[in-house]
Design a protein around this motif. Structure first.
Motif, PDB file in Angstrom:
ATOM      1  N   ARG A   1       4.819   0.512  -4.875  1.00 44.32           N
ATOM      2  CA  ARG A   1       3.374   0.715  -4.986  1.00 44.32           C
ATOM      3  C   ARG A   1       2.682   0.674  -3.624  1.00 44.32           C
ATOM      4  O   ARG A   1       1.838   1.532  -3.340  1.00 44.32           O
ATOM      5  CB  ARG A   1       2.772  -0.333  -5.928  1.00 44.32           C
ATOM      6  CG  ARG A   1       3.294  -0.253  -7.353  1.00 44.32           C
ATOM      7  CD  ARG A   1       2.492  -1.161  -8.289  1.00 44.32           C
ATOM      8  NE  ARG A   1       3.225  -1.462  -9.504  1.00 44.32           N
ATOM      9  CZ  ARG A   1       3.282  -0.671 -10.563  1.00 44.32           C
ATOM     10  NH1 ARG A   1       2.649   0.479 -10.546  1.00 44.32           N
ATOM     11  NH2 ARG A   1       3.976  -1.032 -11.632  1.00 44.32           N
TER      12      ARG A   1
ATOM     13  N   GLN B   1       9.608  -6.238  -9.929  1.00 50.59           N
ATOM     14  CA  GLN B   1       9.269  -6.864  -8.646  1.00 50.59           C
ATOM     15  C   GLN B   1       9.352  -5.864  -7.501  1.00 50.59           C
ATOM     16  O   GLN B   1       8.482  -5.836  -6.610  1.00 50.59           O
ATOM     17  CB  GLN B   1      10.213  -8.038  -8.379  1.00 50.59           C
ATOM     18  CG  GLN B   1       9.928  -9.282  -9.204  1.00 50.59           C
ATOM     19  CD  GLN B   1      10.788 -10.442  -8.781  1.00 50.59           C
ATOM     20  OE1 GLN B   1      11.949 -10.257  -8.375  1.00 50.59           O
ATOM     21  NE2 GLN B   1      10.241 -11.659  -8.870  1.00 50.59           N
TER      22      GLN B   1
ATOM     23  N   ASP C   1       6.323  -3.601  -7.434  1.00 49.29           N
ATOM     24  CA  ASP C   1       5.098  -4.226  -6.917  1.00 49.29           C
ATOM     25  C   ASP C   1       5.162  -4.483  -5.418  1.00 49.29           C
ATOM     26  O   ASP C   1       4.155  -4.352  -4.710  1.00 49.29           O
ATOM     27  CB  ASP C   1       4.846  -5.547  -7.660  1.00 49.29           C
ATOM     28  CG  ASP C   1       4.478  -5.317  -9.122  1.00 49.29           C
ATOM     29  OD1 ASP C   1       3.967  -4.220  -9.434  1.00 49.29           O
ATOM     30  OD2 ASP C   1       4.726  -6.225  -9.953  1.00 49.29           O
TER      31      ASP C   1
END
Length: 767
Positions: free
Chosen positions: A618, A611, A614
């Motif tokens: 990123r 999590q 993401d």
């Protein structure tokens, strides 16, 4: 896959670029004009790539491909056949014409001792100086592998294997006769004096001191460095790649392998011959067998059978077990002699011997006895023989030491090699030698002295018979000697099979049939030299066949010093970068006090880490990539598939024209949950970290819990560090520190270690 991680994560090849992909990548990604280190490609760089000898990290990264025509183990038939012919021809000559063989070699040794003694002495001195320079320099912190690699074996096991592999049964053979001979007939001055007694044991300690282990350390660290840090085969020819280039794969490289292989065969055969001569006396005393050549040949045959059985079990199950047992049995034998003999005298003499060795080491190292009438004869029979012995054993022991030392730093490797086993040698030589001298000087036992001079093997066991519980000590000593012998023969067969093969994986060995073949051929050579004249003939052969190995030693030093300049450039680049660092100081990103406190209690699961990747990592990396591209940089953004976790890991690479690319990857690394800290209970034994990997491995810090801006700052800090490294490389006037780009097609990026087990297994598999 882990083999690719280890071989390419620590040096030039750690970019993960598959060998041979550089030219295609260069054509697919032309240099950028706006990049600081971009611009049009320079003519000198193109000229370097046209040469056979590597001048840069980019050139060095081609080594694995240029050294390995096949991806799997393959027999080097030319090396095998020529080395076998040389060994067989000598064996047949020695068995059919023993007197002629002995006389010819005696004449050759006399010529070498008179005309080339200085060369052997100078070579060993230079080797000692070189390995000490490497260990004490800043490059001594470089690891035999990527920066994040760690040792495979614990310290005790490692030292035991160092000791057992590099110390042969010959030390027991010379531990009594050496001191007695030097007391009765010293190289200078009168014999049977106080001065002769003070130097008698020290000469033997000198011959078994740091000279031999420096040779082992030189070849071991060079082969281990190129194998584990550059992904090349574990071989002498790979260690010469920076100096000779792709020519090491042709006739020149074969010649080098043949020299190393023949020297190893004769070195191991000499140790085996001395061993069976010594063990023959022990078996005769224990079992009542008649002494002589028949018993010695029988012991060779039995030992070869045991060697064949042990050598097929590999390093961990065979050599490791024998090494540890060897160390324990030798320690038991030494303690028995110490406490049942002249304890106070032996301890006093040991301390004095070590002190005298240290004080006189420089003088002895360069001593040639040029002003002594029989100086050349004494040098040929003692110092030059031992120097040749260590040179002949150098490639053999070097390969073995490299095999067991992955993850050690150069400094740790060298210092351990020239201290721990040497101290064990000193203890053994001093106890045996001073026990013998006490019997000769204090006890006035001239018969024992004469026996020790004329028949060293009988003199050694005669000394053991003077202690209480003589038969127990003789049995223990024979067991210890047998383990010394088996360790050398076992690892010798393994290394000889490797020298006659092309093996991409350092963890692999040559075919089992090839190890058995070399065990049998070495046994044949041992028997031939026993028939030709025994130990004396073995000494002659070793001194002669070790001469070409000195050339290899010089080539390895030149090659290794060249590649260390690359390591120096990278280190100086990091130092230069720290002068202009922003917030992180070149280490982990700086956290707020609340983040630091939260981190102490946080042991995130795989789901939590995914999590965070993401939601924070990123997007942060995507913003950096977008800004790089907006400013005209050539950036490659991708994802690394992690088959273990099933989570793709982000990666970005900035092209640096003809220089080495900037690499930034965030990888999931599994770690054990600590038993201490703010967390009072544990639902699981492991947690996951998000570590940053660059070309030289893991940065060692965790991104979990940082803000998006902190991650962006970390990327830029790492990029500044890379630019500083390239600045130092560009400003250097040494061609070998230039670092041309290393690119590869999209989608072929390498994986990096994801867990502690992966890091431990680096270099053991290949993708």
């Amino acid at each position: 896959m882990a083999r690719m991680r280890d071989g390419h994560a620590g040096g030039a090849a750690d970019e993960g670029h598959p060998p041979g992909a550089h030219d295609a990548a260069r054509a697919a990604h032309p240099p950028l004009e706006r990049t600081r280190f971009g611009g049009t490609e320079r003519a000198p760089e193109r000229q370097r790539h046209e040469r056979d000898v590597p001048f840069s990290r980019s050139d060095m990264s081609k080594g694995p491909t240029e050294l390995m025509e096949h991806r799997g183990p393959r027999v080097h038939w030319r090396v095998l056949i020529i080395a076998s012919v040389v060994t067989l021809a000598f064996s047949i000559w020695a068995m059919l014409m023993p007197q002629q063989a002995n006389d010819t070699m005696q004449a050759a040794v006399g010529w070498i001792a008179t005309n080339l003694g200085w060369y052997y002495v100078l070579t060993v001195t230079i080797v000692i100086g070189f390995v000490l320079w490497v260990a004490l320099s800043k490059e001594g912190s470089v690891r035999l592998g990527p920066d994040h690699s760690r040792p495979q074996y614990n310290l005790f096991t490692w030292v035991a294997m160092l000791f057992a592999a590099g110390v042969g049964i010959d030390m027991l053979f010379y531990s009594v006769t050496g001191p007695v001979v030097q007391y009765l007939d010293p190289p200078s001055g009168d014999g049977q004096t106080m001065a002769a007694a003070q130097d008698a044991v020290v000469w033997t300690m000198f011959h078994y001191g740091i000279a031999g282990w420096s040779m082992y350390a030189l070849l071991g660290m060079a082969m281990g460095y190129f194998s584990y840090r550059w992904g090349m085969p574990l071989s002498i020819r790979a260690a010469l790649y920076p100096l000779l280039g792709k020519r090491v794969r042709g006739p020149l490289g074969d010649s080098i392998s043949i020299i190393a292989l023949v020297g190893t065969v004769f070195g191991v055969a000499t140790s085996m011959g001395i061993g069976v001569v010594l063990l023959g006396v022990g078996f005769s005393l224990i079992f009542g067998l008649p002494q002589g050549i028949a018993l010695q040949i029988g012991l060779v045959i039995v030992a070869v059978l045991l060697t064949i059985a042990a050598t097929t079990s590999g390093v961990d199950r065979g050599i490791r077990w024998i090494s540890e047992l060897n160390l324990w049995s030798a320690a038991a034998m030494m303690l028995y002699i110490l406490f049942t003999g002249q304890t106070a005298f032996l301890l006093n003499a040991l301390v004095e011997n070590i002190g005298r060795f240290i004080v006189t080491l420089p003088e002895r190292t360069l001593q040639t006895f040029a002003y002594e009438p029989d100086g050349a004869q004494w040098m040929g029979g003692w110092t030059l023989f031992f120097w040749a012995f260590w040179l002949a054993w150098g490639p053999f022991v070097g390969v073995f030491l490299a095999r067991i030392s992955r993850g050690r730093t150069l400094r740790e490797f060298v210092i351990a090699a020239i201290t721990a086993p040497v101290l064990c040698d000193f203890f053994m030589v001093s106890l045996f030698g001073n026990s013998a001298l006490h019997e000769v000087i204090v006890g006035g036992n001239t018969e024992f002295a004469q026996l020790a001079v004329e028949s060293p093997e009988a003199g050694w066991y005669a000394l053991l018979q003077m202690f209480p519980g003589a038969m127990f000590l003789i049995g223990l000593a024979t067991l210890s000697g047998l383990l010394f012998y088996l360790t050398s023969a076992n690892s010798g067969a393994m290394v000889m099979s490797n020298f006659s093969s092309s093996i991409p994986e350092p963890s692999q060995d040559g075919p089992k049939w090839l190890r058995i073949y070399w065990a049998l051929l070495t046994a044949l050579l041992t028997i031939a030299m026993l028939l030709a004249g025994g130990v004396t003939t073995m000494e002659y052969a070793t001194l002669i066949f070790a001469l070409p190995v000195t050339v290899i030693a010089y080539l390895v030093m030149l090659s290794f010093s060249k590649v260390l300049r690359m390591e120096r450039a990278e280190r100086e680049g990091r130092v230069l970068q720290r002068r202009t660092m922003a917030t992180t100081g070149g280490r982990a990103p700086e956290r707020s006090w609340k983040q630091r406190l939260e981190r102490m209690r946080a042991f995130p699961s795989k789901h939590q880490v995914a999590q965070f990747l993401d939601r924070v990592v990123r997007p942060a990396m995507a913003d950096v990539v977008a800004e790089f591209r907006a400013q005209g940089y050539e950036v490659e953004q991708g994802r690394m598939a992690n088959s273990t976790t099933g989570i793709d890991e982000p990666l970005l690479r900035v092209s640096m024209a003809e220089f080495r690319d900037f690499h930034y990857q965030v990888a999931l690394v599994e770690a054990p949950v600590p038993m201490f800290g703010g967390r009072m209970s544990r639902e699981t034994d492991v947690y996951f970290r998000l570590e940053v990997f660059t070309q030289t491995g893991s940065g060692g810090y965790d991104l979990m819990g940082l803000t998006k801006q902190q991650i962006i700052d970390d990327v830029l800090d790492r990029y500044e560090a890379h630019l500083a490294f390239l600045t130092v490389s560009e400003e250097s006037d040494v061609a070998s520190v230039l670092t041309p780009r290393m690119q590869q097609p999209t989608g072929t990026l390498p994986a990096l270690p994801k867990s502690a087990d992966d890091v431990q297994d680096l270099g053991d598999r290949k993708d």
